[in-house]
Structure formats: structure tokens, C-alpha cells
Write a protein that holds these residues in place. Sequence first.
Motif, PDB file in Angstrom:
ATOM      1  N   PRO A   1       8.104 -10.272  15.733  1.00 33.61           N
ATOM      2  CA  PRO A   1       8.467  -9.724  14.314  1.00 33.61           C
ATOM      3  C   PRO A   1       9.179 -10.146  13.137  1.00 33.61           C
ATOM      4  CG  PRO A   1      10.215 -10.513  16.601  1.00 33.61           C
ATOM      5  CD  PRO A   1       8.801 -10.766  17.044  1.00 33.61           C
ATOM      6  N   GLU A   2       9.627  -9.084  12.376  1.00 35.38           N
ATOM      7  CA  GLU A   2       9.091  -9.506  11.109  1.00 35.38           C
ATOM      8  C   GLU A   2      10.191  -8.693  10.053  1.00 35.38           C
ATOM      9  OE1 GLU A   2       6.574 -11.657   9.505  1.00 35.38           O
ATOM     10  OE2 GLU A   2       6.484 -14.019  10.097  1.00 35.38           O
ATOM     11  N   TYR A   3      11.074  -7.880  10.365  1.00 34.52           N
ATOM     12  CA  TYR A   3      11.725  -6.559  10.559  1.00 34.52           C
ATOM     13  C   TYR A   3      12.136  -6.561   9.569  1.00 34.52           C
ATOM     14  CZ  TYR A   3      11.505  -6.370  15.149  1.00 34.52           C
ATOM     15  OH  TYR A   3      11.733  -6.639  17.322  1.00 34.52           O
ATOM     16  N   ASP A   4      12.515  -7.536   8.404  1.00 38.85           N
ATOM     17  CA  ASP A   4      12.870  -7.705   6.401  1.00 38.85           C
ATOM     18  C   ASP A   4      10.895  -7.077   6.328  1.00 38.85           C
ATOM     19  OD1 ASP A   4      11.947 -10.071   7.569  1.00 38.85           O
ATOM     20  OD2 ASP A   4      12.973 -10.868   6.007  1.00 38.85           O
ATOM     21  N   GLU A   5      10.359  -7.842   6.245  1.00 39.47           N
ATOM     22  CA  GLU A   5       9.066  -7.611   5.983  1.00 39.47           C
ATOM     23  C   GLU A   5       8.431  -6.061   6.369  1.00 39.47           C
ATOM     24  OE1 GLU A   5       6.676  -9.378   3.150  1.00 39.47           O
ATOM     25  OE2 GLU A   5       9.358 -10.860   3.048  1.00 39.47           O
ATOM     26  N   PHE A   6       8.538  -5.752   7.135  1.00 40.59           N
ATOM     27  CA  PHE A   6       8.205  -4.922   7.706  1.00 40.59           C
ATOM     28  C   PHE A   6       9.242  -3.346   6.941  1.00 40.59           C
ATOM     29  CE2 PHE A   6      10.622  -0.726  10.349  1.00 40.59           C
ATOM     30  CZ  PHE A   6       9.309   0.070  10.528  1.00 40.59           C
ATOM     31  N   ALA A   7       9.985  -3.501   6.720  1.00 37.57           N
ATOM     32  CA  ALA A   7      11.091  -2.846   6.199  1.00 37.57           C
ATOM     33  C   ALA A   7      10.989  -2.386   4.573  1.00 37.57           C
ATOM     34  CB  ALA A   7      12.783  -3.139   5.470  1.00 37.57           C
ATOM     35  N   LEU A   8      10.118  -3.705   4.308  1.00 34.02           N
ATOM     36  CA  LEU A   8       9.288  -3.509   2.730  1.00 34.02           C
ATOM     37  C   LEU A   8       8.226  -2.717   2.803  1.00 34.02           C
ATOM     38  CD1 LEU A   8       9.953  -5.126  -0.388  1.00 34.02           C
ATOM     39  CD2 LEU A   8       8.429  -6.745   0.832  1.00 34.02           C
ATOM     40  N   HIS A   9       7.872  -3.508   3.971  1.00 29.27           N
ATOM     41  CA  HIS A   9       5.758  -2.784   3.709  1.00 29.27           C
ATOM     42  C   HIS A   9       5.967  -1.212   4.009  1.00 29.27           C
ATOM     43  CE1 HIS A   9       4.175  -7.039   3.982  1.00 29.27           C
ATOM     44  NE2 HIS A   9       4.466  -6.372   2.498  1.00 29.27           N
ATOM     45  N   ALA A  10       7.078  -0.861   5.049  1.00 29.40           N
ATOM     46  CA  ALA A  10       6.958   0.204   5.018  1.00 29.40           C
ATOM     47  C   ALA A  10       7.543   1.207   4.249  1.00 29.40           C
ATOM     48  CB  ALA A  10       8.308   0.273   6.911  1.00 29.40           C
ATOM     49  N   GLY A  11       8.829   0.910   3.848  1.00 29.23           N
ATOM     50  CA  GLY A  11       9.130   1.632   2.495  1.00 29.23           C
ATOM     51  C   GLY A  11       7.790   1.865   2.044  1.00 29.23           C
ATOM     52  N   VAL A  12       6.830   0.784   0.989  1.00 25.36           N
ATOM     53  CA  VAL A  12       6.177   1.271  -0.203  1.00 25.36           C
ATOM     54  C   VAL A  12       5.254   1.946   0.116  1.00 25.36           C
ATOM     55  CG1 VAL A  12       4.013  -0.184  -1.073  1.00 25.36           C
ATOM     56  CG2 VAL A  12       6.533  -1.882  -0.581  1.00 25.36           C
ATOM     57  N   ALA A  13       4.811   1.310   1.922  1.00 27.08           N
ATOM     58  CA  ALA A  13       3.552   2.599   2.042  1.00 27.08           C
ATOM     59  C   ALA A  13       4.440   3.986   2.057  1.00 27.08           C
ATOM     60  CB  ALA A  13       2.956   2.424   3.432  1.00 27.08           C
ATOM     61  N   ILE A  14       5.610   4.392   2.438  1.00 26.26           N
ATOM     62  CA  ILE A  14       6.215   6.236   1.753  1.00 26.26           C
ATOM     63  C   ILE A  14       6.196   6.342   0.375  1.00 26.26           C
ATOM     64  CG2 ILE A  14       8.541   7.684   2.661  1.00 26.26           C
ATOM     65  CD1 ILE A  14       8.937   6.086   4.906  1.00 26.26           C
ATOM     66  N   GLU A  15       6.638   5.531  -0.104  1.00 25.40           N
ATOM     67  CA  GLU A  15       6.421   5.394  -1.691  1.00 25.40           C
ATOM     68  C   GLU A  15       5.704   5.714  -2.472  1.00 25.40           C
ATOM     69  OE1 GLU A  15       7.347   3.271  -6.323  1.00 25.40           O
ATOM     70  OE2 GLU A  15       8.444   1.938  -3.881  1.00 25.40           O
ATOM     71  N   LYS A  16       4.307   4.945  -1.907  1.00 25.64           N
ATOM     72  CA  LYS A  16       2.982   5.600  -2.562  1.00 25.64           C
ATOM     73  C   LYS A  16       2.031   6.637  -1.915  1.00 25.64           C
ATOM     74  CE  LYS A  16       1.387   0.440  -3.225  1.00 25.64           C
ATOM     75  NZ  LYS A  16       1.287   0.677  -5.346  1.00 25.64           N
ATOM     76  N   LEU A  17       2.628   6.811  -0.515  1.00 23.74           N
ATOM     77  CA  LEU A  17       1.990   8.334  -0.019  1.00 23.74           C
ATOM     78  C   LEU A  17       2.683   9.290  -0.286  1.00 23.74           C
ATOM     79  CD1 LEU A  17      -0.207   9.060   2.404  1.00 23.74           C
ATOM     80  CD2 LEU A  17       0.715   9.234   3.524  1.00 23.74           C
ATOM     81  N   ALA A  18       4.502   9.090  -0.915  1.00 26.86           N
ATOM     82  CA  ALA A  18       4.518  10.579  -1.549  1.00 26.86           C
ATOM     83  C   ALA A  18       4.311  10.655  -2.968  1.00 26.86           C
ATOM     84  CB  ALA A  18       6.507  10.360  -1.914  1.00 26.86           C
ATOM     85  N   LYS A  19       3.363   9.789  -3.528  1.00 26.58           N
ATOM     86  CA  LYS A  19       3.664  10.132  -4.947  1.00 26.58           C
ATOM     87  C   LYS A  19       1.773  10.843  -4.828  1.00 26.58           C
ATOM     88  CE  LYS A  19       6.051   5.842  -7.281  1.00 26.58           C
ATOM     89  NZ  LYS A  19       5.562   4.514  -7.940  1.00 26.58           N
ATOM     90  N   ALA A  20       1.085   9.516  -4.348  1.00 32.15           N
ATOM     91  CA  ALA A  20      -0.364  10.789  -3.710  1.00 32.15           C
ATOM     92  C   ALA A  20      -0.256  12.066  -3.447  1.00 32.15           C
ATOM     93  CB  ALA A  20      -1.077  10.094  -2.351  1.00 32.15           C
ATOM     94  N   ALA A  21       1.311  12.460  -2.451  1.00 32.28           N
ATOM     95  CA  ALA A  21       1.508  13.990  -2.714  1.00 32.28           C
ATOM     96  C   ALA A  21       1.983  14.621  -4.340  1.00 32.28           C
ATOM     97  CB  ALA A  21       2.508  14.057  -1.359  1.00 32.28           C
ATOM     98  N   LEU A  22       2.682  13.714  -4.776  1.00 34.75           N
ATOM     99  CA  LEU A  22       2.929  14.315  -5.780  1.00 34.75           C
ATOM    100  C   LEU A  22       1.587  14.206  -6.508  1.00 34.75           C
ATOM    101  CD1 LEU A  22       5.705  12.607  -5.678  1.00 34.75           C
ATOM    102  CD2 LEU A  22       5.892  15.027  -6.411  1.00 34.75           C
ATOM    103  N   ALA A  23       0.766  13.618  -7.049  1.00 36.92           N
ATOM    104  CA  ALA A  23      -0.338  13.503  -8.283  1.00 36.92           C
ATOM    105  C   ALA A  23      -1.916  13.902  -7.613  1.00 36.92           C
ATOM    106  CB  ALA A  23      -0.993  11.864  -7.986  1.00 36.92           C
ATOM    107  N   ALA A  24      -1.648  14.939  -5.885  1.00 33.47           N
ATOM    108  CA  ALA A  24      -2.687  15.798  -5.183  1.00 33.47           C
ATOM    109  C   ALA A  24      -2.042  17.264  -6.018  1.00 33.47           C
ATOM    110  CB  ALA A  24      -2.866  15.647  -4.691  1.00 33.47           C
ATOM    111  N   LYS A  25      -0.880  16.746  -6.484  1.00 34.82           N
ATOM    112  CA  LYS A  25      -0.607  19.218  -6.035  1.00 34.82           C
ATOM    113  C   LYS A  25      -0.725  18.747  -8.721  1.00 34.82           C
ATOM    114  CE  LYS A  25       2.863  19.616  -3.099  1.00 34.82           C
ATOM    115  NZ  LYS A  25       1.440  20.088  -2.023  1.00 34.82           N
TER     116      LYS A  25
END
Length: 314
Positions: A28-52
Motif C-alpha cells: 500500500p502506498e496511500y500518499d500516491e493513492f490520494a494523489l491519483h484518486a484526486g486526479v481521477a475525480i478531477e478529470k472525470l468531473a471535467k469530462a462531465a462538464l465538457a459533455a454538457k
Amino acid sequence: MNDSLSAESFYQGAKKAAHKAMDDHGRPEYDEFALHAGVAIEKLAKAALAAKNPTYVAEIRNNSADMVMFLGGHLPLDEEKVRTVGAMEAIKRLRKIGVLKADPDLDTLIDMRNGAAHAAPDSALAKGMISPLAATIETLLNDLGKPLDEFWERWTDPLKNAVNEQEDQVFRDVQLRITQARHAFEDRFVGLPAQAKEGALNAPQPREEEPYAKPMTVLLNGEIVLRALGGKCPACGGKGLVTFTPDGRTANGNQWSASGFGCYVCSFEVSGREEMAALHKTDTPLDVTGVKEISVDHDPALTPDQVLAKLAAM
């Protein structure tokens, strides 16, 4: 408009980051997990915005008018001048239009993501961020009309469990760890002949030079306090060790309950009766791991060594 700012491009970037996050969590590398999890949410949030509307990902700055026209496809713009919103702003905009709801856990995850680039987050806190990650991803995928299994692929089942409030946290955690151990084991053999994996699973376990790993019984002050048997791992199918601790004692017998399991091959393990109970609820093949109790009736005059002999004959 630059294809990298399209909803599909943001979606693919989110998927890649989300899979990295799950691999990080299992290491387990929880610092890297927090970083990549946040990036995933940011990019998917932008995908939802751009789709609209592509302009919804524009960052409001001095060149915002140029940015809006660029995203609208009517004005060329140098790449270094292209600015899109950050994670928290994207989430705020989605909350304003009713796609996302206020969620303190999600806000904490994004804060940890922003801090992970500068200082390691609290590991215990980061470890528990699977649920807000899974819930937010599921909500955004529903808004985009994208299937969950297409996004998560081999991580689909444990991420479904992560948001299943009908199951307790211990069960969800054990299910996730089974999947993490299975994937980590399978990844070790990517690109290798099938015989390599089969050899690892069929190798004699434990090895003779590792006496601590053999099925054993431990005595404390002449009393039998631990009984261990070989078991089949629910993650990789390899051989492990099931431990039993005393559950009851009478003048005519002893009873032990399963209290832990550890795999020699993929290192999957559970500890404590609560986690063992969660393991018994899984639908994976458990072999000896499925044994919950051992009861032995014996003459109270038997010595501990004689009781051990009776156990060994089981």
C-alpha cells in the motif's frame, strides 16, 4: 478545440488515474493513492462538464473571453494559454447544476490530493478514502451515461462493494484486499509463460527451511492456545495458513474458532474473528479456509502432547 480538452479525453485520463490509484492502495502506498484518486475525480468531473458544454471547463482569468471562444471552436489559442479549472472548482460547478451533492469526505480527498504533491497525507485517513472515490466516480459515470464496468474493468466488483451500504465496512475491506492481492499476484506474471504462474501455485509450501510456516500448534503454560492448518487462498488459490484460537474449554474437550489466515504465495491475510467472519461471507473458493470451528472431545486426563496427537490425526 484541442482534443485533449474533449469529454472523451478527460474520461480516458480519469480511467487511467483511477486504476493507478487502486494499484497504489493495494501496495500500500496511500500518499500516491490520494494523489491519483484526486486526479481521477478531477478529470472525470471535467469530462462531465465538457459533455454538457466545453466552455464549462474554462478557468475564469483575464483571458477568459478568449478561452471561451477557443473552447467553442472559433478561436485558435496557444497551448500555454489554455487553462482549465482545478478539481475543487470543477466539483463546485457540478454541485451548482445538481450533478454532485455536498460531501465532506470528497472534499477531504481533494484536499489530500492537493497536499500529496507537497507533503505526504495521513496514511490512515487516505486508506479510508476508497468509498468517496467509488461513490463520486459512480455518480459522474451515471451522468455521462458510461457503464461502471467499462471504467473500472477488473476493479468493478470491489468498487461496487465500496458503496454498498448494506454490507459492513469490514466485509468491504476484506473483499477489496482479496481483489488487490489477486491483481498484484497476476501482474507478477504478465508476459511470462503460463507455466511460471502454475509453478508458483504448485510449489511445495511451506519450504523446509521455513519451519515457522508449517501447520503448527502452540502451547502456553501447558495449554493449547493456537492451532493452524493449511488452507487455500481466496485471492490466488495458493497455500496458506489458517489459525485457530481457543473459544471454549470444558472438562471433556476443547473448541477453537478460526481467527486468521495468511497466504504464502500472494501475501493476502486477514486477522481476527471479525475479518474471518467477513471472509466466510465471500463467494470465493475457501477450501480449509472455510472451516470455522474445531472441536475435540478428549479425556481430561490426557496430557497436552496427547491432545496434540489427537489434533494431528484430524
